[in-house]
Design a protein around this motif. Structure first.
Motif, PDB file in Angstrom:
ATOM      1  N   ILE A 124       5.923  -2.517 -12.430  1.00 15.78           N
ATOM      2  CA  ILE A 124       6.057  -1.827 -11.138  1.00 15.78           C
ATOM      3  C   ILE A 124       5.097  -0.636 -11.047  1.00 15.78           C
ATOM      4  O   ILE A 124       4.345  -0.524 -10.067  1.00 15.78           O
ATOM      5  N   PRO A 125       5.075   0.267 -12.028  1.00 17.06           N
ATOM      6  CA  PRO A 125       4.037   1.320 -11.979  1.00 17.06           C
ATOM      7  C   PRO A 125       2.629   0.757 -12.109  1.00 17.06           C
ATOM      8  O   PRO A 125       1.680   1.319 -11.551  1.00 17.06           O
ATOM      9  N   GLY A 126       2.495  -0.377 -12.832  1.00 10.88           N
ATOM     10  CA  GLY A 126       1.184  -0.995 -12.969  1.00 10.88           C
ATOM     11  C   GLY A 126       0.626  -1.449 -11.638  1.00 10.88           C
ATOM     12  O   GLY A 126      -0.585  -1.377 -11.399  1.00 10.88           O
ATOM     13  N   TYR A 127       1.506  -1.904 -10.742  1.00 10.77           N
ATOM     14  CA  TYR A 127       1.043  -2.317  -9.408  1.00 10.77           C
ATOM     15  C   TYR A 127       0.512  -1.120  -8.631  1.00 10.77           C
ATOM     16  O   TYR A 127      -0.536  -1.207  -7.976  1.00 10.77           O
ATOM     17  N   ALA A 128       1.216   0.013  -8.694  1.00 14.27           N
ATOM     18  CA  ALA A 128       0.756   1.220  -7.988  1.00 14.27           C
ATOM     19  C   ALA A 128      -0.582   1.697  -8.549  1.00 14.27           C
ATOM     20  O   ALA A 128      -1.486   2.077  -7.791  1.00 14.27           O
ATOM     21  N   LEU A 131      -3.312  -0.685  -7.390  1.00 10.37           N
ATOM     22  CA  LEU A 131      -3.651  -0.480  -5.979  1.00 10.37           C
ATOM     23  C   LEU A 131      -4.495   0.774  -5.806  1.00 10.37           C
ATOM     24  O   LEU A 131      -5.452   0.784  -5.019  1.00 10.37           O
ATOM     25  N   HIS A 132      -4.162   1.826  -6.553  1.00 14.18           N
ATOM     26  CA  HIS A 132      -4.963   3.062  -6.505  1.00 14.18           C
ATOM     27  C   HIS A 132      -6.415   2.784  -6.877  1.00 14.18           C
ATOM     28  O   HIS A 132      -7.346   3.186  -6.166  1.00 14.18           O
ATOM     29  N   LYS A 133      -6.628   2.065  -7.962  1.00 13.60           N
ATOM     30  CA  LYS A 133      -7.986   1.785  -8.417  1.00 13.60           C
ATOM     31  C   LYS A 133      -8.670   0.750  -7.528  1.00 13.60           C
ATOM     32  O   LYS A 133      -9.886   0.801  -7.337  1.00 13.60           O
ATOM     33  N   HIS A 134      -7.893  -0.162  -6.985  1.00  6.37           N
ATOM     34  CA  HIS A 134      -8.452  -1.163  -6.063  1.00  6.37           C
ATOM     35  C   HIS A 134      -8.995  -0.486  -4.809  1.00  6.37           C
ATOM     36  O   HIS A 134     -10.078  -0.831  -4.322  1.00  6.37           O
ATOM     37  N   LEU A 135      -8.265   0.483  -4.286  1.00  6.79           N
ATOM     38  CA  LEU A 135      -8.708   1.190  -3.085  1.00  6.79           C
ATOM     39  C   LEU A 135      -9.880   2.121  -3.374  1.00  6.79           C
ATOM     40  O   LEU A 135     -10.647   2.455  -2.473  1.00  6.79           O
ATOM     41  N   ARG A 136     -10.014   2.556  -4.621  1.00  4.29           N
ATOM     42  CA  ARG A 136     -11.166   3.365  -5.011  1.00  4.29           C
ATOM     43  C   ARG A 136     -12.372   2.495  -5.355  1.00  4.29           C
ATOM     44  O   ARG A 136     -13.417   2.996  -5.744  1.00  4.29           O
ATOM     45  N   HIS A 162      -8.687 -10.255  -7.164  1.00  2.00           N
ATOM     46  CA  HIS A 162      -7.847  -9.233  -6.535  1.00  2.00           C
ATOM     47  C   HIS A 162      -6.704  -8.883  -7.494  1.00  2.00           C
ATOM     48  O   HIS A 162      -5.716  -9.610  -7.601  1.00  2.00           O
ATOM     49  N   VAL A 163      -6.812  -7.755  -8.184  1.00  2.00           N
ATOM     50  CA  VAL A 163      -5.848  -7.400  -9.230  1.00  2.00           C
ATOM     51  C   VAL A 163      -4.444  -7.157  -8.677  1.00  2.00           C
ATOM     52  O   VAL A 163      -3.467  -7.653  -9.247  1.00  2.00           O
ATOM     53  N   PRO A 164      -4.257  -6.379  -7.585  1.00  2.00           N
ATOM     54  CA  PRO A 164      -2.882  -6.213  -7.073  1.00  2.00           C
ATOM     55  C   PRO A 164      -2.206  -7.532  -6.728  1.00  2.00           C
ATOM     56  O   PRO A 164      -1.002  -7.691  -6.973  1.00  2.00           O
ATOM     57  N   CYS A 206      -3.217  -0.961   3.581  1.00  2.00           N
ATOM     58  CA  CYS A 206      -4.187  -0.014   3.008  1.00  2.00           C
ATOM     59  C   CYS A 206      -5.599  -0.587   3.056  1.00  2.00           C
ATOM     60  O   CYS A 206      -6.561   0.136   3.345  1.00  2.00           O
ATOM     61  N   GLU A 207      -5.737  -1.880   2.785  1.00  2.00           N
ATOM     62  CA  GLU A 207      -7.050  -2.518   2.843  1.00  2.00           C
ATOM     63  C   GLU A 207      -7.586  -2.537   4.270  1.00  2.00           C
ATOM     64  O   GLU A 207      -8.792  -2.418   4.485  1.00  2.00           O
ATOM     65  N   ARG A 208      -6.697  -2.676   5.244  1.00  2.00           N
ATOM     66  CA  ARG A 208      -7.131  -2.641   6.644  1.00  2.00           C
ATOM     67  C   ARG A 208      -7.754  -1.292   6.979  1.00  2.00           C
ATOM     68  O   ARG A 208      -8.797  -1.223   7.639  1.00  2.00           O
ATOM     69  N   ILE A 209      -7.138  -0.210   6.516  1.00  2.00           N
ATOM     70  CA  ILE A 209      -7.699   1.122   6.757  1.00  2.00           C
ATOM     71  C   ILE A 209      -9.016   1.287   5.996  1.00  2.00           C
ATOM     72  O   ILE A 209      -9.996   1.803   6.534  1.00  2.00           O
ATOM     73  N   LYS A 210      -9.030   0.824   4.748  1.00  2.00           N
ATOM     74  CA  LYS A 210     -10.200   1.001   3.899  1.00  2.00           C
ATOM     75  C   LYS A 210     -11.404   0.214   4.413  1.00  2.00           C
ATOM     76  O   LYS A 210     -12.542   0.715   4.400  1.00  2.00           O
ATOM     77  N   ASN A 211     -11.173  -0.991   4.887  1.00  2.00           N
ATOM     78  CA  ASN A 211     -12.271  -1.892   5.232  1.00  2.00           C
ATOM     79  C   ASN A 211     -12.623  -1.900   6.717  1.00  2.00           C
ATOM     80  O   ASN A 211     -13.471  -2.692   7.140  1.00  2.00           O
ATOM     81  N   THR A 212     -11.968  -1.047   7.505  1.00  2.00           N
ATOM     82  CA  THR A 212     -12.265  -0.990   8.939  1.00  2.00           C
ATOM     83  C   THR A 212     -12.628   0.437   9.323  1.00  2.00           C
ATOM     84  O   THR A 212     -11.771   1.206   9.771  1.00  2.00           O
ATOM     85  N   PRO A 213     -13.875   0.831   9.141  1.00  2.00           N
ATOM     86  CA  PRO A 213     -14.275   2.199   9.500  1.00  2.00           C
ATOM     87  C   PRO A 213     -14.390   2.375  11.004  1.00  2.00           C
ATOM     88  O   PRO A 213     -14.270   1.408  11.768  1.00  2.00           O
TER      89      PRO A 213
END
Length: 294
Positions: A124-128, A131-136, A162-164, A206-213
């Motif tokens: 469970i913490p591994g998923y968080a 996701l943190h590193k995926h978004l970075r 896709h790790v998450p 989160c990916e929608r926000i990240k990938n849609t500037p």
């Protein structure tokens, strides 16, 4: 993320923080001051334009365009902040979903059960963290499990994919394995499902926000508008302000450019800037909470 006391005015007014826009804009402000000084010298000393010159009418244009540029910047800033706040709410949802899943598992699993508790205490913490590193946009490297009996799970993760999502697959597979083994009933499986599916929902949002500037044309237009606006300011105001046009134009440039710079910084809330969402800290909080619960 910068932590501060919003009630403390004077400390932050007279201190230049490393996240302050003044630092980033210092070269631009110096250039605008020099440019304004050159324009003032040419009009007053070299060309010796009189107050009857048509150039004196330029402030009328600035007055007309001032409302338009203010509306554009307000909309730009609000749009960027909405993206930042949505990202913060999504990570708040991830914190709550992780806690709820751990609380439900704690109630379902026997107190003396160690294998399944150990798995979820790490996954469970591994998923968080993933996701943190995926978004970075970083390559994810984490210790999924120190236990020898869980070591084989880590080998199933392909870091090129896709790790998450892969961690989500492991979570779903493990829950269904518990169901097949009779550790949980069908009702309990449905009981856990909302938290399990919320992980992927949060990741996708989160990916929608990240990938849609912000649309490129819109962002470029604002920058061009600000540039033309401030570059033409000295020509008209030099007749009324004289050489005082230098600090006035520099300050106006600082205000307008700072608003655009702030919007640029917070429109991507998952970056590494000081004002971005502290996803690493939130992932650490999730890890600490899950270890306490399980």
């Amino acid at each position: 993320m910068v932590s501060y006391n919003p009630k403390d005015w004077f400390t932050y007014i007279f201190r230049i923080h490393k996240a302050d826009t003044f630092r980033a804009l210092a070269p631009l402000l110096l250039g605008m001051a020099a440019y304004s000084g050159i324009v003032a010298y040419l009009e007053l000393e070299y060309w010796k334009l009189s107050s009857n010159s048509y150039v004196k009418g330029l402030p009328v244009m600035h007055n007309l365009l001032g409302f338009a540029i203010s509306m554009l910047l307000v909309f730009r800033t609000n749009t960027a902040y909405d993206r930042w706040w949505e990202g913060r709410k999504l990570w708040g949802g991830l914190v709550n979903s992780s806690r709820n899943l751990a609380l439900k598992l704690h109630a379902i699993l026997p107190e003396n059960e160690s294998y399944h508790r150990s798995f979820f205490r790490r996954i469970i913490p591994g998923y968080a963290e993933a996701l943190h590193k995926h978004l970075r946009r970083e390559e994810t490297r984490m210790e999924l499990a120190a236990d020898k009996e869980l070591e084989h799970l880590w080998k199933k993760i392909d870091h090129e994919k896709h790790v998450p999502n892969q961690l989500g697959i492991l979570i779903f597979q493990h829950v269904h394995q518990m169901y097949r083994e009779g550790m949980i009933s069908g009702e309990q499986l449905l009981f856990l499902n909302p938290e399990l599916t919320s992980f992927t929902d949060i990741c996708g949002a989160c990916e929608r926000i990240k990938n849609t500037p912000i649309p490129f044309s819109y962002s470029v237009f604002i920058k061009k508008f600000i540039f033309i606006y401030v570059m033409t300011l000295p020509f008209g105001y030099v007749f009324t302000l004289g050489y005082y046009v230098i600090p006035v134009v520099t300050f106006i440039t600082y205000v307008l450019a700072s608003l655009e710079l702030i919007a640029e910084e917070i429109e991507d809330p998952f970056g590494g800037d000081l004002n971005d969402i502290p996803t690493e800290k939130l992932a650490g909080n999730i890890k600490r909470n899950i270890e306490e619960i399980l």
